[in-house]
Design a protein around this motif. Structure first.
Motif, PDB file in Angstrom:
ATOM      1  N   PHE A  58      31.371 -15.810 -47.723  1.00 52.49           N
ATOM      2  CA  PHE A  58      32.170 -14.900 -48.402  1.00 52.49           C
ATOM      3  C   PHE A  58      31.398 -14.297 -49.302  1.00 52.49           C
ATOM      4  O   PHE A  58      30.519 -14.410 -49.788  1.00 52.49           O
ATOM      5  N   PHE A  59      31.529 -13.008 -48.992  1.00 56.99           N
ATOM      6  CA  PHE A  59      30.826 -11.892 -50.237  1.00 56.99           C
ATOM      7  C   PHE A  59      31.528 -11.797 -51.523  1.00 56.99           C
ATOM      8  O   PHE A  59      32.844 -11.882 -51.581  1.00 56.99           O
ATOM      9  N   THR A  60      30.642 -11.925 -52.549  1.00 56.21           N
ATOM     10  CA  THR A  60      31.220 -12.125 -53.815  1.00 56.21           C
ATOM     11  C   THR A  60      30.099 -11.062 -54.754  1.00 56.21           C
ATOM     12  O   THR A  60      29.093 -10.740 -54.209  1.00 56.21           O
ATOM     13  N   SER A  61      30.639 -10.977 -55.958  1.00 56.81           N
ATOM     14  CA  SER A  61      29.572 -10.120 -56.881  1.00 56.81           C
ATOM     15  C   SER A  61      29.220 -11.678 -57.823  1.00 56.81           C
ATOM     16  O   SER A  61      30.059 -12.815 -58.149  1.00 56.81           O
ATOM     17  N   ALA A  62      27.684 -11.912 -58.012  1.00 57.79           N
ATOM     18  CA  ALA A  62      27.413 -12.936 -58.533  1.00 57.79           C
ATOM     19  C   ALA A  62      27.609 -13.086 -60.065  1.00 57.79           C
ATOM     20  O   ALA A  62      27.660 -14.281 -60.576  1.00 57.79           O
ATOM     21  N   ARG A  96      18.609 -12.329 -49.785  1.00 58.83           N
ATOM     22  CA  ARG A  96      18.697 -10.995 -49.246  1.00 58.83           C
ATOM     23  C   ARG A  96      18.811 -10.988 -47.777  1.00 58.83           C
ATOM     24  O   ARG A  96      19.523 -10.171 -47.338  1.00 58.83           O
ATOM     25  N   GLN A  97      17.972 -11.789 -47.049  1.00 59.86           N
ATOM     26  CA  GLN A  97      18.139 -11.762 -45.685  1.00 59.86           C
ATOM     27  C   GLN A  97      19.538 -12.058 -45.061  1.00 59.86           C
ATOM     28  O   GLN A  97      20.033 -11.631 -44.341  1.00 59.86           O
ATOM     29  N   LYS A  98      19.959 -13.311 -45.598  1.00 60.66           N
ATOM     30  CA  LYS A  98      21.299 -13.774 -45.175  1.00 60.66           C
ATOM     31  C   LYS A  98      22.315 -12.687 -45.673  1.00 60.66           C
ATOM     32  O   LYS A  98      23.332 -12.586 -44.703  1.00 60.66           O
ATOM     33  N   ILE A  99      22.402 -12.122 -46.698  1.00 63.89           N
ATOM     34  CA  ILE A  99      23.248 -11.045 -47.146  1.00 63.89           C
ATOM     35  C   ILE A  99      23.268  -9.941 -46.203  1.00 63.89           C
ATOM     36  O   ILE A  99      24.139  -9.434 -45.444  1.00 63.89           O
ATOM     37  N   GLN A 100      21.951  -9.383 -45.671  1.00 64.87           N
ATOM     38  CA  GLN A 100      21.860  -8.288 -44.687  1.00 64.87           C
ATOM     39  C   GLN A 100      22.341  -8.672 -43.221  1.00 64.87           C
ATOM     40  O   GLN A 100      23.172  -8.196 -42.625  1.00 64.87           O
ATOM     41  N   GLU A 101      22.071 -10.086 -42.924  1.00 66.28           N
ATOM     42  CA  GLU A 101      22.804 -10.705 -41.750  1.00 66.28           C
ATOM     43  C   GLU A 101      24.082 -10.694 -41.608  1.00 66.28           C
ATOM     44  O   GLU A 101      24.605 -10.405 -40.449  1.00 66.28           O
ATOM     45  N   ARG A 102      24.911 -10.897 -42.670  1.00 63.80           N
ATOM     46  CA  ARG A 102      26.269 -11.124 -42.844  1.00 63.80           C
ATOM     47  C   ARG A 102      27.134  -9.910 -42.918  1.00 63.80           C
ATOM     48  O   ARG A 102      28.142  -9.906 -42.960  1.00 63.80           O
ATOM     49  N   TRP A 103      26.196  -8.674 -43.296  1.00 61.52           N
ATOM     50  CA  TRP A 103      26.681  -7.678 -43.755  1.00 61.52           C
ATOM     51  C   TRP A 103      27.633  -6.994 -42.821  1.00 61.52           C
ATOM     52  O   TRP A 103      27.188  -6.741 -41.595  1.00 61.52           O
ATOM     53  N   GLN A 104      28.785  -6.251 -43.160  1.00 61.78           N
ATOM     54  CA  GLN A 104      29.649  -5.707 -42.219  1.00 61.78           C
ATOM     55  C   GLN A 104      30.339  -4.450 -42.949  1.00 61.78           C
ATOM     56  O   GLN A 104      30.730  -4.524 -44.008  1.00 61.78           O
ATOM     57  N   PRO A 105      30.303  -3.430 -42.343  1.00 59.99           N
ATOM     58  CA  PRO A 105      30.657  -2.092 -43.013  1.00 59.99           C
ATOM     59  C   PRO A 105      32.404  -2.193 -43.650  1.00 59.99           C
ATOM     60  O   PRO A 105      32.431  -1.453 -44.657  1.00 59.99           O
ATOM     61  N   GLU A 106      32.996  -3.072 -43.347  1.00 59.66           N
ATOM     62  CA  GLU A 106      34.434  -3.171 -43.833  1.00 59.66           C
ATOM     63  C   GLU A 106      34.301  -3.651 -45.166  1.00 59.66           C
ATOM     64  O   GLU A 106      35.204  -3.514 -46.196  1.00 59.66           O
ATOM     65  N   LEU A 107      33.130  -4.108 -45.630  1.00 57.23           N
ATOM     66  CA  LEU A 107      33.103  -4.809 -47.124  1.00 57.23           C
ATOM     67  C   LEU A 107      32.593  -3.659 -48.169  1.00 57.23           C
ATOM     68  O   LEU A 107      32.756  -3.947 -49.060  1.00 57.23           O
ATOM     69  N   GLU A 108      32.647  -2.453 -47.518  1.00 63.83           N
ATOM     70  CA  GLU A 108      32.248  -1.242 -48.496  1.00 63.83           C
ATOM     71  C   GLU A 108      33.592  -1.119 -49.559  1.00 63.83           C
ATOM     72  O   GLU A 108      33.468  -0.640 -50.458  1.00 63.83           O
ATOM     73  N   THR A 109      34.527  -1.463 -48.910  1.00 63.48           N
ATOM     74  CA  THR A 109      35.915  -1.538 -49.711  1.00 63.48           C
ATOM     75  C   THR A 109      35.612  -2.197 -51.199  1.00 63.48           C
ATOM     76  O   THR A 109      36.146  -1.586 -52.095  1.00 63.48           O
ATOM     77  N   TRP A 110      34.968  -3.260 -51.124  1.00 60.97           N
ATOM     78  CA  TRP A 110      34.723  -3.956 -52.328  1.00 60.97           C
ATOM     79  C   TRP A 110      33.263  -3.788 -52.982  1.00 60.97           C
ATOM     80  O   TRP A 110      33.059  -3.757 -53.958  1.00 60.97           O
ATOM     81  N   PHE A 111      32.444  -3.460 -51.885  1.00 56.55           N
ATOM     82  CA  PHE A 111      30.994  -3.002 -52.490  1.00 56.55           C
ATOM     83  C   PHE A 111      30.645  -1.630 -51.949  1.00 56.55           C
ATOM     84  O   PHE A 111      30.102  -1.372 -51.042  1.00 56.55           O
ATOM     85  N   PRO A 112      30.900  -0.720 -52.737  1.00 58.75           N
ATOM     86  CA  PRO A 112      30.825   0.770 -52.180  1.00 58.75           C
ATOM     87  C   PRO A 112      29.363   1.169 -52.195  1.00 58.75           C
ATOM     88  O   PRO A 112      29.240   2.142 -51.512  1.00 58.75           O
ATOM     89  N   GLN A 113      28.565   0.263 -52.736  1.00 61.61           N
ATOM     90  CA  GLN A 113      27.133   0.729 -52.622  1.00 61.61           C
ATOM     91  C   GLN A 113      26.436   0.192 -51.427  1.00 61.61           C
ATOM     92  O   GLN A 113      25.171  -0.072 -51.453  1.00 61.61           O
TER      93      GLN A 113
END
Length: 148
Positions: free
Chosen positions: A54-58, A97-114
């Motif tokens: 899951f993506f989250t803010s640290a 960072r590599q794992k974060i980039q691998e798992r990133w999907q555009p839908e996540l911009e709803t919670w992570f606008p940047q």
């Protein structure tokens, strides 16, 4: 059947159970012992070994809770398909960072606008210990997958 074959079948079964369910409820334990649950976007991100991501803010409170009590519960449900899945496991924060980039999907911009430039972006890795589920195929009888 070897352990790895059985494990692979269990992971595939879990992937089928949660297929098409976009949100889960993640429950953590607060310092006073109380449970705290919140919805989490789930982009079908489960590894072949049965790890949930899951993506989250640290800097979020859930991360604080996990740093003190790693045991979590993740619930998925689809009332239209009469499917309910409860997963208990051990969570940890991953800032790779590599794992974060691998798992990133555009839908996540709803919670992570940047996007990937979002400050404090991180992953929650949940290592599954046990899965309980109920579905219409099993006539809503509880079944367990353990040893993932």
């Amino acid at each position: 059947m070897t352990i790895s074959q059985e494990h692979n079948q269990q992971v595939k079964q879990l992937q089928e159970l949660i297929k098409g369910i976009d949100y889960a409820m993640l429950s953590t334990v607060d310092d006073d012992g109380s449970l705290h649950s919140r919805p989490m976007y789930f982009n079908s991100d489960i590894d072949a070994d049965g790890t949930l991501w899951f993506f989250t803010s640290a800097s979020s409170h859930k991360v604080f809770e996990i740093e003190h009590h790693q045991q979590v519960n993740v619930n998925f449900s689809s009332s239209t398909q009469q499917r309910f899945i409860s997963i208990s496991g051990i969570a940890e924060l991953v800032k790779d960072r590599q794992k974060i980039q691998e798992r990133w999907q555009p839908e996540l911009e709803t919670w992570f606008p940047q996007g990937l430039d979002e400050p404090n972006i991180a992953l929650l890795k949940v290592n599954i210990k046990k899965v309980d589920y109920w579905d219409d195929k099993s006539n809503c009888h509880a079944k367990t997958i353990s040893g993932l």
